[in-house]
Enzyme design. Structure first.
Site, PDB file in Angstrom:
ATOM      1  N   GLY A 173       0.817  -1.230   0.000  1.00 44.98           N
ATOM      2  CA  GLY A 173       0.000   0.000   0.000  1.00 44.98           C
ATOM      3  C   GLY A 173       0.838   1.261   0.000  1.00 44.98           C
ATOM      4  O   GLY A 173       2.061   1.225   0.128  1.00 44.98           O
ATOM      5  N   ASP A 208       4.011  -4.815  -7.233  1.00 45.16           N
ATOM      6  CA  ASP A 208       3.418  -3.556  -6.765  1.00 45.16           C
ATOM      7  C   ASP A 208       4.010  -2.367  -7.512  1.00 45.16           C
ATOM      8  O   ASP A 208       3.521  -1.244  -7.364  1.00 45.16           O
ATOM      9  CB  ASP A 208       3.637  -3.381  -5.258  1.00 45.16           C
ATOM     10  CG  ASP A 208       5.082  -3.531  -4.848  1.00 45.16           C
ATOM     11  OD1 ASP A 208       5.686  -4.564  -5.192  1.00 45.16           O
ATOM     12  OD2 ASP A 208       5.632  -2.623  -4.209  1.00 45.16           O
ATOM     13  N   ASN A 209       5.041  -2.592  -8.309  1.00 48.38           N
ATOM     14  CA  ASN A 209       5.667  -1.494  -9.049  1.00 48.38           C
ATOM     15  C   ASN A 209       5.379  -1.589 -10.540  1.00 48.38           C
ATOM     16  O   ASN A 209       6.070  -0.975 -11.345  1.00 48.38           O
ATOM     17  CB  ASN A 209       7.172  -1.467  -8.791  1.00 48.38           C
ATOM     18  CG  ASN A 209       7.492  -1.037  -7.360  1.00 48.38           C
ATOM     19  OD1 ASN A 209       6.661  -0.428  -6.697  1.00 48.38           O
ATOM     20  ND2 ASN A 209       8.680  -1.343  -6.894  1.00 48.38           N
ATOM     21  N   ARG A 266       3.800   5.995   2.038  1.00 47.01           N
ATOM     22  CA  ARG A 266       4.262   7.375   2.195  1.00 47.01           C
ATOM     23  C   ARG A 266       3.754   8.269   1.078  1.00 47.01           C
ATOM     24  O   ARG A 266       4.151   9.430   0.970  1.00 47.01           O
ATOM     25  CB  ARG A 266       5.768   7.415   2.225  1.00 47.01           C
ATOM     26  CG  ARG A 266       6.400   6.755   1.003  1.00 47.01           C
ATOM     27  CD  ARG A 266       7.833   7.081   0.966  1.00 47.01           C
ATOM     28  NE  ARG A 266       8.555   6.183   0.063  1.00 47.01           N
ATOM     29  CZ  ARG A 266       9.838   6.295  -0.175  1.00 47.01           C
ATOM     30  NH1 ARG A 266      10.523   7.252   0.410  1.00 47.01           N
ATOM     31  NH2 ARG A 266      10.444   5.472  -0.992  1.00 47.01           N
ATOM     32  N   ASP A 299       8.651   5.525   8.050  1.00 47.76           N
ATOM     33  CA  ASP A 299       8.259   6.834   8.581  1.00 47.76           C
ATOM     34  C   ASP A 299       7.337   7.650   7.674  1.00 47.76           C
ATOM     35  O   ASP A 299       6.919   8.745   8.041  1.00 47.76           O
ATOM     36  CB  ASP A 299       9.512   7.653   8.907  1.00 47.76           C
ATOM     37  CG  ASP A 299      10.402   7.857   7.688  1.00 47.76           C
ATOM     38  OD1 ASP A 299       9.986   7.483   6.567  1.00 47.76           O
ATOM     39  OD2 ASP A 299      11.522   8.373   7.851  1.00 47.76           O
ATOM     40  N   LYS A 353       4.411  12.209  -2.733  1.00 45.89           N
ATOM     41  CA  LYS A 353       5.241  11.096  -2.251  1.00 45.89           C
ATOM     42  C   LYS A 353       6.173  11.628  -1.171  1.00 45.89           C
ATOM     43  O   LYS A 353       6.998  12.500  -1.439  1.00 45.89           O
ATOM     44  CB  LYS A 353       6.034  10.486  -3.407  1.00 45.89           C
ATOM     45  CG  LYS A 353       6.847   9.257  -2.990  1.00 45.89           C
ATOM     46  CD  LYS A 353       7.318   8.491  -4.206  1.00 45.89           C
ATOM     47  CE  LYS A 353       8.231   7.336  -3.836  1.00 45.89           C
ATOM     48  NZ  LYS A 353       8.657   6.587  -5.029  1.00 45.89           N
TER      49      LYS A 353
HETATM   50  P1  AMP Z   1       9.014   0.620  -2.947  1.00 43.08           P
HETATM   51  O1  AMP Z   1      10.199  -0.231  -2.649  1.00 43.08           O
HETATM   52  O2  AMP Z   1       9.305   2.081  -2.992  1.00 43.08           O
HETATM   53  O3  AMP Z   1       8.225   0.153  -4.124  1.00 43.08           O
HETATM   54  O4  AMP Z   1       8.051   0.488  -1.677  1.00 43.08           O
HETATM   55  C1  AMP Z   1       7.551  -0.732  -1.216  1.00 43.08           C
HETATM   56  C2  AMP Z   1       6.571  -0.460  -0.102  1.00 43.08           C
HETATM   57  O5  AMP Z   1       7.222   0.179   0.997  1.00 43.08           O
HETATM   58  C3  AMP Z   1       5.419   0.442  -0.480  1.00 43.08           C
HETATM   59  O6  AMP Z   1       4.289  -0.007   0.213  1.00 43.08           O
HETATM   60  C4  AMP Z   1       5.862   1.799   0.036  1.00 43.08           C
HETATM   61  O7  AMP Z   1       4.791   2.668   0.298  1.00 43.08           O
HETATM   62  C5  AMP Z   1       6.565   1.396   1.316  1.00 43.08           C
HETATM   63  N1  AMP Z   1       7.551   2.392   1.732  1.00 43.08           N
HETATM   64  C6  AMP Z   1       8.758   2.662   1.177  1.00 43.08           C
HETATM   65  N2  AMP Z   1       9.385   3.646   1.842  1.00 43.08           N
HETATM   66  C7  AMP Z   1       8.563   4.027   2.861  1.00 43.08           C
HETATM   67  C8  AMP Z   1       8.639   5.006   3.895  1.00 43.08           C
HETATM   68  N3  AMP Z   1       9.693   5.791   4.067  1.00 43.08           N
HETATM   69  N4  AMP Z   1       7.582   5.121   4.735  1.00 43.08           N
HETATM   70  C9  AMP Z   1       6.507   4.320   4.611  1.00 43.08           C
HETATM   71  N5  AMP Z   1       6.382   3.383   3.661  1.00 43.08           N
HETATM   72  C10 AMP Z   1       7.391   3.222   2.785  1.00 43.08           C
HETATM   73 MG    MG Z   2       6.635   0.844  -4.918  1.00 45.34          MG
END
Ligand code: AMP
Ligand code: MG
Length: 557
Positions: A112, A289-290, A115, A147, A135
Site C-alpha cells: 500500500g 506492486d511497481n 508514504r 516513517d 510522495k
Molecule cells: P518501494 O520499494 O518504494 O516500491 O516500496 C515498497 C513499499 O514500501 C510500499 O508499500 C511503500 O509505500 C513502502 N515504503 C517505502 N518507503 C517508505 C517510507 N519511508 N515510509 C513508509 N512506507 C514506505
Molecule cells: Mg513501490
C-alpha cells in the site's frame, strides 16, 4: 461535473477536483492513521502530515501547463504549502491506496501507499483525469515500520527521471513539483548500519492512474471477490473505457471482458519494456506492486541507465546477489508479473484459466512486435526483416568485448558512412581500402571507455559488424537524410545518466538547484543536439564508476 476547460487557475483552490477513485470505490471505514491491515477497502482517507518549512526547488513547466497552473502560482508560497501537504486545497479528498505485491518473487502481503498520499483527482487542460499524489507526505495505515517520508536524494531522482522518460516518449507517471520540507529524515543509505539525517522532500506525482498489478492481488489473496470485482470494473471504466463502450461494466460482463482487458494490459506492459530496452533504462525493482495496470513506468527507486553494454547489470545493490531485475531480464520479469496478475484475476472467470493463459502467452510476441520497429528505426533500416535479429545479436556480442557506451554508440552510429567501397567475401563484406576503417570507427570514438581495447580482434569485429549494418541500411532504401532522421528520433543524445543525477543531488543538497534546473531543461529535448550541453551527453567519468549513487543504489529512499 466540473468544467473541463480551465484557462490558467487563479488559486490552487480552483483546481477542478473530480475525485472519481474515492467516489467509485469502497473506503476504509476507519479514519485511524495507525499502521494496520486494511480489509474490504481500496483506500484509506488520510491527510498529509505538515512539515516544518516547505520550499519549492523545481517544477515541470509541461505538467504545470497540463494542470493549467500558471508560473506565478508555481512561484508562490502556497504552491510549496499545497504540494508538500501542508495545506489541503479546496475540493481535495486525500487518500492512500491499498495494494499488495510480490517482492523479489515472494508474496509480501499488504503493502500500500506507505508514504504517498493522493490529494485527489483533477481535470486537466484536455478534460482528462489526473491524480495528484504527494510522495513523502507522512505516515498512512500502510506505512508498516517506516516513517512515511522521502529524502531529497531519491526525490530528485524521481522528479528528474519521470520528466526525462516522458520527453523520451516513454509512458510514465509525471512529476509536477519537487519541494524540500525543512525536516530531516534519517536513512541508512547502503543498509550498512550507518544511519544519518538527510534533507526531506516531497514530489507531487501526476498520473491518470496509480493502480498497480498488486492492487488486484491484495483482495484476490484474501478471497475478497467483491472488492476485486469493484476494482476491475472501476479500472476498466476509468482507464480502459474503450473496452466497455464507455460504460462501467457490470459483474456479469466480467468473464468475457477480463481476458480482453488482460490482453491489453499484457500488450501495454510489453510495449513499455521494449521502450526501456531501447533507451537502456533499468527499473531496478520490478515487483508486482511497481507495475502499473495502465502500462506506465512507476516508482522510480534504485533505477539506473545502462552505460556500457552489459545485460547483466543492475543498479540495485539490494538485488546484487540474484540480479533478478537486471537489464537483460526485464522482459522475462515483466512477463512473470503478468502471470501473477492473471492468477489474481482467475476467480473472476469461474476458474477456467484458458483465456487468461492465452492473454499472458501473448507477452513474448507482443514484446517482439513492439521492439522490432523501434530497433529498425534505431538502426535506420526502414522496417524490420527476417534475419535482422541475427544482426542485432551480433552487435551485442561485439559491444560486450570492451566497455562501450551504448547511448553514444547508437546515437553516433548515424554519423557512420554506409557507402564505403567493399568486396563481398564468404564472411561478409570487407573494406576494399583498409585505410577506410577510420572512417567507420572514428565517428564512434566517444563511446569507447577503454580506447586501447578498440584494436586487434575487437576492432576487426566492430568493422565487420559496421559493414554488415551499412549493407543492411543501404538495402533499407533510405537516403542519408531520412536514415539520420529515423535514427535520431529514437536514439537519444541525452539520458539521465546515473552520475549526472548524482551531481544534481550533491548540488541540491548543498542548496544549489541550478544544475538540476539545467539538466531538466536539457532532458526536455533528448533527441536534439543542444550546442553548449555536451557535458550532459558525455560518457560516465572514471570517478563515478564505484561511487554510491552513480553505479550503486539501494532501496533506501
Ligand atoms: P518501494 O520499494 O518504494 O516500491 O516500496 C515498497 C513499499 O514500501 C510500499 O508499500 C511503500 O509505500 C513502502 N515504503 C517505502 N518507503 C517508505 C517510507 N519511508 N515510509 C513508509 N512506507 C514506505
Ligand atoms: Mg513501490
Amino acid at each position: 461535473m466540473v468544467a473541463a476547460t480551465v484557462s490558467g487557475l487563479r488559486s490552487l483552490d480552483d483546481l477542478p477536483f473530480d475525485n472519481r477513485f474515492t467516489r467509485d470505490l469502497p473506503a476504509d471505514p476507519s479514519a485511524e492513521r495507525r499502521r494496520r491491515q486494511v480489509e474490504g477497502a481500496a483506500y484509506s482517507r488520510v491527510a498529509p502530515t505538515p512539515t516544518a518549512a516547505p520550499r519549492t526547488v523545481a517544477w515541470s513547466p509541461e505538467v504545470a501547463a497540463l494542470l493549467a497552473i500558471p508560473e506565478e502560482l508555481c512561484r508562490s508560497d502556497d504552491f510549496a504549502a499545497v504540494f508538500s501537504g501542508n495545506r489541503v486545497p479546496r475540493g481535495a479528498d486525500p487518500f492512500a491506496m491499498a495494494y499488495g505485491g510480490h517482492q523479489f518473487g515472494t508474496w509480501a502481503g499488504q503493502l500500500g501507499d506507505g508514504r504517498a498520499i493522493a490529494l485527489g483527482e483533477v481535470l486537466d487542460r484536455d478534460g482528462g483525469h489526473q491524480i495528484l499524489q504527494l510522495k513523502g507526505a507522512g505516515p498512512t495505515p500502510y506505512s508498516r515500520t517506516a516513517d512515511g517520508r522521502a529524502v531529497l536524494r531519491s526525490s530528485v531522482r524521481e522528479f528528474l527521471c519521470s520528466e526525462a522518460m516522458h520527453h523520451l516518449g516513454i509512458p510514465t507517471t509525471r512529476a509536477l513539483s519537487l519541494v524540500t520540507t525543512g525536516d530531516q529524515v534519517v536513512r541508512d543509505v547502503l543498509y550498512s548500519g550507518d544511519p544519518a539525517p538527510e534533507p526531506g522532500a516531497v514530489v507531487c506525482r501526476v498520473a491518470p492512474s496509480f493502480t498497480r498489478f498488486g492492487t488486484f492481488q491484495l483482495p484476490a489473496s484474501r478471497g475478497d471477490l467483491d472488492l476485486l470485482r469493484a476494482l476491475v470494473r472501476t479500472t476498466i471504466a476509468h482507464s480502459f473505457p474503450h473496452l466497455s463502450g464507455g460504460e462501467a461494466p457490470s459483474d456479469a460482463d466480467l468473464p468475457e471482458l477480463v481476458p480482453v482487458w488482460l490482453t491489453e494490459v499484457v500488450e501495454r506492459t510489453a510495449a513499455l519494456v521494449a521502450h526501456w530496452m531501447r533507451v537502456g533504462f533499468v527499473h531496478g525493482v520490478l515487483n508486482t506492486d511497481n507495475l502499473s495496470i495502465t502500462g506506465l513506468t512507476i516508482d522510480y527507486g534504485p533505477y539506473g541507465w545502462l552505460e556500457g553494454w552489459d545485460p547483466m547489470w543492475t543498479p540495485n545493490t539490494t538485488d546484487a546477489a540474484g540480479r533478478r531485475y537486471r537489464y537483460g531480464q526485464q522482459p522475462q520479469v515483466a512477463h512473470w508479473n503478468t502471470v501473477q496478475l492473471a492468477n489474481a484475476l482467475l476467480p473472476l472467470l469461474g476458474d477456467d484459466p484458458a483465456t487468461l493463459q492465452a492473454a499472458v502467452d501473448r507477452f513474448p510476441d507482443a514484446y517482439e512486435a513492439a521492439l522490432q520497429p523501434l530497433l529498425a528505426a534505431r538502426f535506420g533500416w526502414n522496417g524490420w526483416r527476417d534475419g535482422d535479429e541475427d544482426l542485432v545479436a551480433a552487435l551485442h556480442e561485439v559491444l560486450g568485448r570492451s566497455e562501450i557506451d551504448q547511448v553514444l554508440f547508437h546515437r553516433d552510429l548515424a554519423d557512420v558512412p554506409v557507402d564505403l567501397a567493399v568486396d563481398a567475401t564468404p564472411d561478409g563484406p570487407r573494406l576494399r581500402d583498409p585505410a577506410d576503417r577510420h572512417r567507420l570507427l572514428d565517428p564512434l570514438a566517444d563511446a569507447w571507455y577503454a580506447p586501447d581495447e578498440i584494436a586487434g580482434d575487437t576492432a576487426e569485429a566492430l568493422v565487420g559488424w559496421l559493414l554488415r549494418w551499412a549493407e543492411r541500411a543501404r538495402a533499407g532504401g533510405l537516403d542519408d537524410e531520412a536514415r539520420r532522421r529515423s535514427m535520431d528520433a529514437v536514439n537519444p543524445r541525452y539520458v539521465l545518466r546515473n552520475y549526472l543525477a548524482q551531481e544534481a543531488i550533491d548540488a541540491a543538497e548543498a542548496g544549489d538547484a541550478a544544475l538540476l534546473h539545467d539538466l531538466l531543461d536539457a532532458l526536455r529535448r533528448p533527441y536534439e543536439d543542444q550546442p553548449g550541453r555536451e557535458r550532459f551527453a558525455a560518457r560516465r567519468p572514471e570517478w563515478a564508476r564505484h561511487r554510491v549513487g552513480c553505479s550503486m543504489l539501494s532501496c533506501s529512499s
